[in-house]
Design a protein around this motif. Structure first.
Motif, short mmCIF file in Angstrom:
data_model
loop_
_atom_site.label_atom_id
_atom_site.label_comp_id
_atom_site.label_asym_id
_atom_site.label_seq_id
_atom_site.Cartn_x
_atom_site.Cartn_y
_atom_site.Cartn_z
N PRO A 1 2.49 10.36 -4.59
CA PRO A 1 2.85 11.04 -5.84
C PRO A 1 2.78 10.15 -7.08
O PRO A 1 2.66 10.65 -8.19
N ASP A 2 2.88 8.84 -6.87
CA ASP A 2 2.91 7.93 -8.03
C ASP A 2 2.43 6.55 -7.61
O ASP A 2 2.07 6.32 -6.43
N ALA A 3 2.45 5.62 -8.55
CA ALA A 3 1.94 4.27 -8.29
C ALA A 3 2.76 3.55 -7.23
O ALA A 3 2.22 2.81 -6.39
N ALA A 4 4.09 3.77 -7.21
CA ALA A 4 4.93 3.10 -6.22
C ALA A 4 4.62 3.61 -4.82
O ALA A 4 4.53 2.82 -3.86
N GLY A 5 4.45 4.93 -4.69
CA GLY A 5 4.10 5.48 -3.38
C GLY A 5 2.74 5.02 -2.92
O GLY A 5 2.54 4.74 -1.72
N LEU A 6 1.80 4.89 -3.84
CA LEU A 6 0.46 4.43 -3.49
C LEU A 6 0.49 2.97 -3.03
O LEU A 6 -0.21 2.59 -2.08
N GLU A 7 1.32 2.17 -3.65
CA GLU A 7 1.44 0.77 -3.27
C GLU A 7 2.03 0.65 -1.86
O GLU A 7 1.64 -0.23 -1.08
N ALA A 8 2.95 1.53 -1.52
CA ALA A 8 3.53 1.52 -0.18
C ALA A 8 2.47 1.83 0.88
O ALA A 8 2.44 1.21 1.96
N VAL A 9 1.57 2.78 0.58
CA VAL A 9 0.48 3.10 1.51
C VAL A 9 -0.46 1.91 1.66
O VAL A 9 -0.91 1.58 2.76
N ARG A 10 -0.76 1.25 0.56
CA ARG A 10 -1.66 0.08 0.60
C ARG A 10 -1.09 -1.01 1.49
O ARG A 10 -1.81 -1.61 2.30
N LEU A 11 0.19 -1.29 1.34
CA LEU A 11 0.81 -2.33 2.15
C LEU A 11 0.81 -1.95 3.63
O LEU A 11 0.60 -2.79 4.51
N ALA A 12 1.05 -0.66 3.92
CA ALA A 12 1.08 -0.22 5.31
C ALA A 12 -0.29 -0.32 5.96
O ALA A 12 -0.39 -0.56 7.18
N ALA A 13 -1.35 -0.18 5.18
CA ALA A 13 -2.70 -0.21 5.73
C ALA A 13 -3.34 -1.58 5.64
O ALA A 13 -3.87 -2.11 6.63
N LEU A 14 -3.29 -2.20 4.42
CA LEU A 14 -4.06 -3.43 4.18
C LEU A 14 -3.21 -4.66 3.91
O LEU A 14 -3.75 -5.75 3.68
N GLY A 15 -1.89 -4.49 3.89
CA GLY A 15 -1.03 -5.66 3.69
C GLY A 15 -1.14 -6.64 4.84
O GLY A 15 -1.82 -6.38 5.85
N LYS A 16 -0.45 -7.78 4.71
CA LYS A 16 -0.55 -8.81 5.75
C LYS A 16 -0.15 -8.28 7.12
O LYS A 16 -0.70 -8.71 8.15
N LYS A 17 0.80 -7.36 7.15
CA LYS A 17 1.25 -6.79 8.41
C LYS A 17 0.81 -5.33 8.54
O LYS A 17 1.36 -4.58 9.37
N GLY A 18 -0.16 -4.91 7.73
CA GLY A 18 -0.66 -3.55 7.79
C GLY A 18 -1.47 -3.30 9.06
O GLY A 18 -2.00 -4.23 9.69
N GLU A 19 -1.59 -2.00 9.41
CA GLU A 19 -2.28 -1.65 10.67
C GLU A 19 -3.73 -2.11 10.67
O GLU A 19 -4.22 -2.66 11.67
N ILE A 20 -4.45 -1.85 9.60
CA ILE A 20 -5.87 -2.23 9.57
C ILE A 20 -6.00 -3.75 9.54
O ILE A 20 -6.89 -4.33 10.18
N ALA A 21 -5.10 -4.43 8.83
CA ALA A 21 -5.14 -5.89 8.79
C ALA A 21 -4.91 -6.47 10.18
O ALA A 21 -5.56 -7.47 10.59
#
Length: 357
Positions: free
Chosen positions: A16-36
């Motif tokens: 819905p907003d920039a904060a929510g989008l940042e949470a998705v990015r961390l979950a996917a591409l962050g150091k401990k994200g699934e894709i990472a």
């Protein structure tokens, strides 16, 4: 991989907003994200497995990253659209006022006194700030043993060994300009000479560079009475007083005879100086009738001509007029001093830039 792709593309689209989008990015591409974490597993695979899985993971990472950037841009555009719908600007309103600034008080006072004396027929004369010993002392009837001719009072210019030119100094007053004006124009003459002067005065109330204005009037029948009228008219106009009273006290200057210190009537009210009224007196300048030796040095015959001269500190009368009690206001870098007394700094460079004190 297809499950991860579908999962994160859905979450990115629903952010819905920039904060929510940042949470998705961390979950996917962050150091401990699934894709990472999946990318780290490539190191544990065999060469054949890595060759098959590597391009798929890199492609997934690039696709998710591109989707994040696209969603971020979309959210920013949406926020801007919402802001534009709620904010508006009336272009018919006048612009915001900008402070214009002023020239330095020393420059302003120079302009003021020049205009006042011009109304009385005085022209402006100028001369060099590095003067010969003759113009600065000898021509003004200052004896060789006078204290002003010592190095503890005057700035003498450096001379190399074998240099036989006349000694030169940073002028200690603007009186040498009077000699040059007399030599150039002869008599009758009526001039003022404002400018910088230099003396070895360095304490809480003096600076080695300051400003003076000197006046000279020569004619066949000039008298002290005319000197008194001239100074009274100047003080009345400069200090904007309806009435002014000056007191002349006998004094001695090498270049005038007779000589007089001039005081102005004043009073002190709760620490504030008021000119033109009261029972006190304040010295403001020196004056007198031009000494015959000075007339001769200027090429004028003292048997035919006579005149008066006066001199005052521009910094001093500026402080008196504008109520500036501290000399630091003229030359320290803290502009709050000048703003307090109504002299704001210029916002942009200008030809009206003032002199430093």
């Amino acid at each position: 991989m297809s499950d991860l792709r579908a999962k994160y593309l859905e979450q990115i689209g629903a952010a819905p907003d920039a904060a929510g989008l940042e949470a998705v990015r961390l979950a996917a591409l962050g150091k401990k994200g699934e894709i990472a974490l999946k990318m780290r597993e490539l190191g544990q695979m065999s060469a054949e497995e890595r060759q098959a899985a590597g391009p798929v993971l890199n492609g997934l990472k690039s696709e998710i990253d591109a989707a994040l950037k696209a969603r971020k841009a979309a959210l920013e555009d949406a926020a801007l659209d919402a802001r534009l719908k709620t904010e508006w600007l009336d272009v018919t309103l006048p612009g915001r006022p900008r402070p214009m600034g002023t020239i330095h008080p020393i420059s302003q006072v120079m302009e003021e006194l020049t205009a006042i004396f011009a109304d009385m027929g005085f022209a402006v004369a100028e001369g060099p700030q590095v003067e010969s010993d003759w113009y600065n002392f000898d021509a003004l009837n200052i004896a060789p043993e006078h204290p002003a001719r010592q190095e503890h009072d005057t700035f003498f210019m450096h001379r190399d060994a074998g240099d036989d030119r006349p000694p030169h100094v940073l002028r200690t007053h603007t009186s040498p300009v009077q000699i040059r004006a007399m030599q150039a124009q002869g008599a009758p003459i009526r001039v003022i000479a404002p400018g910088r002067v230099y003396r070895m005065d360095m304490d809480q109330t003096h600076t080695p560079m300051f400003h003076q204005v000197e006046g000279l009037a020569i004619d066949r029948d000039i008298s002290m009475a005319q000197l008194k009228w001239t100074l009274e008219e100047f003080c009345r106009a400069f200090f904007e007083l309806d009435e002014v009273e000056l007191r002349f006290r006998a004094s001695h200057f090498p270049f005038t005879e007779p000589s007089a210190e001039v005081d102005i009537r004043c009073s002190w009210d709760n620490g504030q100086l008021k000119l033109g009224e009261g029972n006190d007196w304040l010295e403001i300048l020196g004056s007198g009738m031009v000494h015959p030796n000075v007339l001769r040095a200027g090429g004028i015959d003292p048997d035919e001509w006579q005149g008066f001269a006066f001199g005052m500190g521009i910094d001093r009368i500026a402080m008196l007029k504008y109520g500036i009690p501290d000399l630091r206001a003229f030359f320290e870098s803290d502009l709050r001093w000048l703003r307090h007394y109504g002299f704001a700094a210029l916002d942009q460079p200008s030809l009206a830039a003032g002199l430093s004190r």
